[in-house]
Design an enzyme around this catalytic site. Sequence first.
Site, mmCIF file in Angstrom:
data_model
loop_
_atom_site.group_PDB
_atom_site.id
_atom_site.type_symbol
_atom_site.label_atom_id
_atom_site.label_comp_id
_atom_site.label_asym_id
_atom_site.label_seq_id
_atom_site.Cartn_x
_atom_site.Cartn_y
_atom_site.Cartn_z
ATOM 1 N N LYS A 25 0.833 -1.205 0.000
ATOM 2 C CA LYS A 25 0.000 0.000 0.000
ATOM 3 C C LYS A 25 0.867 1.254 0.000
ATOM 4 O O LYS A 25 0.659 2.180 -0.796
ATOM 5 C CB LYS A 25 -0.915 -0.019 1.223
ATOM 6 C CG LYS A 25 -1.622 1.289 1.554
ATOM 7 C CD LYS A 25 -2.461 1.103 2.810
ATOM 8 C CE LYS A 25 -3.131 2.404 3.260
ATOM 9 N NZ LYS A 25 -2.161 3.316 3.904
ATOM 10 N N ASN A 26 1.854 1.306 0.888
ATOM 11 C CA ASN A 26 2.664 2.519 1.012
ATOM 12 C C ASN A 26 3.528 2.759 -0.226
ATOM 13 O O ASN A 26 3.730 3.902 -0.643
ATOM 14 C CB ASN A 26 3.536 2.433 2.266
ATOM 15 C CG ASN A 26 2.719 2.515 3.539
ATOM 16 O OD1 ASN A 26 1.655 3.142 3.562
ATOM 17 N ND2 ASN A 26 3.187 1.891 4.602
ATOM 18 N N ARG A 100 -4.087 10.181 3.466
ATOM 19 C CA ARG A 100 -2.820 10.849 3.738
ATOM 20 C C ARG A 100 -1.983 10.986 2.474
ATOM 21 O O ARG A 100 -1.219 11.937 2.312
ATOM 22 C CB ARG A 100 -2.073 10.031 4.793
ATOM 23 C CG ARG A 100 -0.729 10.580 5.222
ATOM 24 C CD ARG A 100 -0.872 11.777 6.117
ATOM 25 N NE ARG A 100 0.401 12.262 6.602
ATOM 26 C CZ ARG A 100 0.542 13.340 7.355
ATOM 27 N NH1 ARG A 100 -0.527 14.011 7.724
ATOM 28 N NH2 ARG A 100 1.723 13.745 7.745
ATOM 29 N N ASP A 124 -5.452 8.035 8.770
ATOM 30 C CA ASP A 124 -5.752 7.533 10.110
ATOM 31 C C ASP A 124 -5.594 8.626 11.160
ATOM 32 O O ASP A 124 -4.668 9.441 11.101
ATOM 33 C CB ASP A 124 -4.807 6.370 10.454
ATOM 34 C CG ASP A 124 -5.107 5.125 9.641
ATOM 35 O OD1 ASP A 124 -6.277 4.940 9.266
ATOM 36 O OD2 ASP A 124 -4.183 4.343 9.395
ATOM 37 N N ASP A 326 3.699 0.865 11.821
ATOM 38 C CA ASP A 326 2.437 0.238 11.432
ATOM 39 C C ASP A 326 2.340 -1.221 11.870
ATOM 40 O O ASP A 326 1.248 -1.794 11.906
ATOM 41 C CB ASP A 326 2.266 0.297 9.909
ATOM 42 C CG ASP A 326 1.860 1.676 9.426
ATOM 43 O OD1 ASP A 326 1.526 2.528 10.276
ATOM 44 O OD2 ASP A 326 1.859 1.918 8.207
ATOM 45 N N MET A 348 6.020 7.081 18.005
ATOM 46 C CA MET A 348 5.726 8.070 16.969
ATOM 47 C C MET A 348 4.372 8.733 17.105
ATOM 48 O O MET A 348 4.223 9.917 16.802
ATOM 49 C CB MET A 348 5.849 7.413 15.590
ATOM 50 C CG MET A 348 7.254 6.947 15.268
ATOM 51 S SD MET A 348 7.406 6.344 13.570
ATOM 52 C CE MET A 348 9.105 5.755 13.584
#
Length: 442
Positions: A25-26, A100, A124, A326, A348
């Site tokens: 996904k990223n 995002r 998110d 994540d 984070m």
Amino acid sequence: MSKLSKFKIYGGKPLHGTIQPQGSKNEAFQVMCAALLTTEPVTIYNVPDILDVHELLILFGILGVKVQKIDQHTYRLHAADVSVDTIDIEALTAHGGKLRASVLMLGPLVARLGKAIIPQPGGDKIGRRRLDTHFIGISRLGATFNYDEHQQVYMVEAKNKLQGDYILLDESSVTGTANIIMAAALAQGKTTIYNAACEPHIQQLCKMLVQMGAHIEGIGSNLLTIYGVETLCGTEHTILPDMLEIGSFIGLAAMTNSHLTIQNAISSDQLLEPALSRFRSLGIKLDITGSDITIPSQSSYEIQQDINTHRILTLADAVWPGLPSDLLSILLVTAIQAKGSVLFHQKMYESRLFFVDNLIEMGAKLVLCDPHRVHVVGLDRSSPLKGIRMTSPDIRAGISLLIAALSAEGKSIIEHANQIDRGYERIEERLKVLGADIERIE
């Protein structure tokens, strides 16, 4: 897939079989936005079929990108006619505010067109997520920023061609690094980025840009040197398997005492090891054959202690090659049925761990010490979790709750299933093939 859909799960059943991970996904967001840098077509393979990718494709259409769907996981993107002069700002904010990744259009548009209009990005709600790294870095290359409060968009402009510079990032932001790399690829002269993120998807972006004609040195390190070129050409690129989904399936196998094989999970670069090592630290066996990972059923898995000490193991997120943030939620839920104790430290984001209240209600033995730390005392399968009704707050918490529900006795309901759909492709269909009792209710 409806926004109001939910999952009904009857858990406590071991699963069995093979599953194929989706594309990352990223990585998908970064390499798809890189297609905005060229007037030539870019073909991308292994694109995950998820809600957030669908929203990005809508944004591309608003910008004037020609999107051709070759098959379910392959797209040809042609940005020859991309423009921000006649953009529908209302549509831009409506769709860009949902994810995002919309901020990743910033670097390519400014570099190629000299201006960009970027909506306030969504994504998110896991705590403070700064945009400063993006803005400061691209400002160093010569762009100026203004925020239009009425239209809720950032107006970005470079009156002259971007100029390379030395940039020390104030934080090792993955998307910030990606944006600056893409902008610097078409800037004049040399750009040096220090404290750059070096995650696998950043490495993949750099390799794709090099195929397009960019000149990038230091790929895989936190010191990148980019020599700008006049134009970039089209290319073809294949997205790596999603290590976060691979981690989710490993956690699922362990929690449900299942025997699962994840096919075609490991690329030739062996970039999964920093993630796999954390599952091994929880005592989970991983058998690797070629590119496949098999997780055998284990009646018990024991958390490993530090060598020659009796201290509780601590797992904390960190920049690559540290533990990806994540993945922390998935590891946390996996530890619930382990033998031993472990402290999870989410450095984070201050809101990412609040979903653990649901796990406590299900019977997990854990303590939320503060917004950043959770102490888990493993149950060692002495007692199963109990099914409850809960709500998915974000993508990774959502899949973690789904893993817990599939391991729990009785019925669970997970509201806001669309949060999971944003990052996981047709998850209930794929789990049913493994024997999961899961149903989507609209």
